[in-house]
Motif scaffolding. Structure first.
Motif, PDB file in Angstrom:
ATOM      1  N   ASP A  71      -4.024   9.790  -5.693  1.00 56.31           N
ATOM      2  CA  ASP A  71      -2.656   9.086  -5.108  1.00 56.31           C
ATOM      3  C   ASP A  71      -2.831   7.832  -4.310  1.00 56.31           C
ATOM      4  N   TYR A  72      -3.654   8.271  -3.254  1.00 58.35           N
ATOM      5  CA  TYR A  72      -3.922   7.312  -2.184  1.00 58.35           C
ATOM      6  C   TYR A  72      -4.336   5.947  -3.059  1.00 58.35           C
ATOM      7  N   ILE A  73      -5.545   6.187  -3.791  1.00 55.85           N
ATOM      8  CA  ILE A  73      -6.209   5.037  -4.480  1.00 55.85           C
ATOM      9  C   ILE A  73      -5.340   4.207  -5.238  1.00 55.85           C
ATOM     10  N   GLU A  74      -4.516   4.870  -6.069  1.00 58.55           N
ATOM     11  CA  GLU A  74      -3.344   4.197  -6.930  1.00 58.55           C
ATOM     12  C   GLU A  74      -2.375   3.503  -6.153  1.00 58.55           C
ATOM     13  N   GLY A  75      -2.146   3.889  -5.097  1.00 61.53           N
ATOM     14  CA  GLY A  75      -1.353   3.549  -4.188  1.00 61.53           C
ATOM     15  C   GLY A  75      -1.919   1.969  -3.589  1.00 61.53           C
ATOM     16  N   GLU A  76      -3.060   2.190  -3.082  1.00 61.88           N
ATOM     17  CA  GLU A  76      -3.831   0.923  -2.784  1.00 61.88           C
ATOM     18  C   GLU A  76      -3.811  -0.138  -3.809  1.00 61.88           C
ATOM     19  N   LYS A  77      -4.183   0.421  -4.900  1.00 60.28           N
ATOM     20  CA  LYS A  77      -4.257  -0.715  -6.010  1.00 60.28           C
ATOM     21  C   LYS A  77      -2.973  -1.354  -6.127  1.00 60.28           C
ATOM     22  N   GLU A  78      -1.881  -0.524  -6.038  1.00 62.42           N
ATOM     23  CA  GLU A  78      -0.783  -1.068  -6.354  1.00 62.42           C
ATOM     24  C   GLU A  78      -0.442  -1.998  -5.224  1.00 62.42           C
ATOM     25  N   ARG A  79      -0.409  -1.879  -3.823  1.00 58.75           N
ATOM     26  CA  ARG A  79      -0.298  -2.760  -2.720  1.00 58.75           C
ATOM     27  C   ARG A  79      -1.086  -3.773  -2.809  1.00 58.75           C
ATOM     28  N   ILE A  80      -2.430  -3.944  -3.307  1.00 61.18           N
ATOM     29  CA  ILE A  80      -3.146  -4.946  -3.381  1.00 61.18           C
ATOM     30  C   ILE A  80      -2.701  -5.837  -4.612  1.00 61.18           C
ATOM     31  N   ALA A  81      -2.154  -5.288  -5.421  1.00 61.73           N
ATOM     32  CA  ALA A  81      -1.683  -6.061  -6.615  1.00 61.73           C
ATOM     33  C   ALA A  81      -0.427  -6.812  -6.145  1.00 61.73           C
ATOM     34  N   GLU A  83       0.199  -7.841  -3.359  1.00 62.38           N
ATOM     35  CA  GLU A  83      -0.088  -8.791  -2.470  1.00 62.38           C
ATOM     36  C   GLU A  83      -0.665 -10.275  -3.240  1.00 62.38           C
ATOM     37  N   ASN A  84      -1.329  -9.949  -4.416  1.00 62.90           N
ATOM     38  CA  ASN A  84      -2.073 -11.083  -4.756  1.00 62.90           C
ATOM     39  C   ASN A  84      -0.868 -11.739  -5.841  1.00 62.90           C
ATOM     40  N   ARG A  85       0.118 -11.171  -6.039  1.00 66.13           N
ATOM     41  CA  ARG A  85       1.122 -11.936  -6.904  1.00 66.13           C
ATOM     42  C   ARG A  85       1.686 -13.183  -6.547  1.00 66.13           C
TER      43      ARG A  85
END
Length: 85
Positions: A71-81, A83-85
């Motif tokens: 869950d943490y990894i998925e949340g970090e992936k979403e946060r990074i994505a 930020e890159n938009r």
């Protein structure tokens, strides 16, 4: 990710040592004692906390508690994505 002292005490031979080759192929015998293993995980936990690094600890049920890591990894992936938009 680390293991609590209780988890290590209850699962050292049956899970931790038995499955130590799940990711890596280790052809040598385990030389660390249960006390060594506990100390390593205690030191790792302290380093993570002192460095403000997320620390996940398996306390009772590996399969259930590893989901927190996913869950943490998925949340970090979403946060990074986002930020890159």
């Amino acid at each position: 990710m680390g293991f609590s002292t209780t988890y290590i005490q209850q699962n050292f031979q049956s899970n931790l040592i038995q499955h130590r080759n799940a990711i890596e192929t280790r052809t040598y015998p385990e030389e660390r004692t249960i006390s060594d293993y506990i100390l390593e995980h205690d030191e790792f936990r302290e380093k993570c906390l002192a460095s403000d690094v997320p620390y996940f600890e398996i306390k009772e049920n590996y399969e259930d508690e590893i989901l927190k890591v996913y869950d943490y990894i998925e949340g970090e992936k979403e946060r990074i994505a986002s930020e890159n938009r």
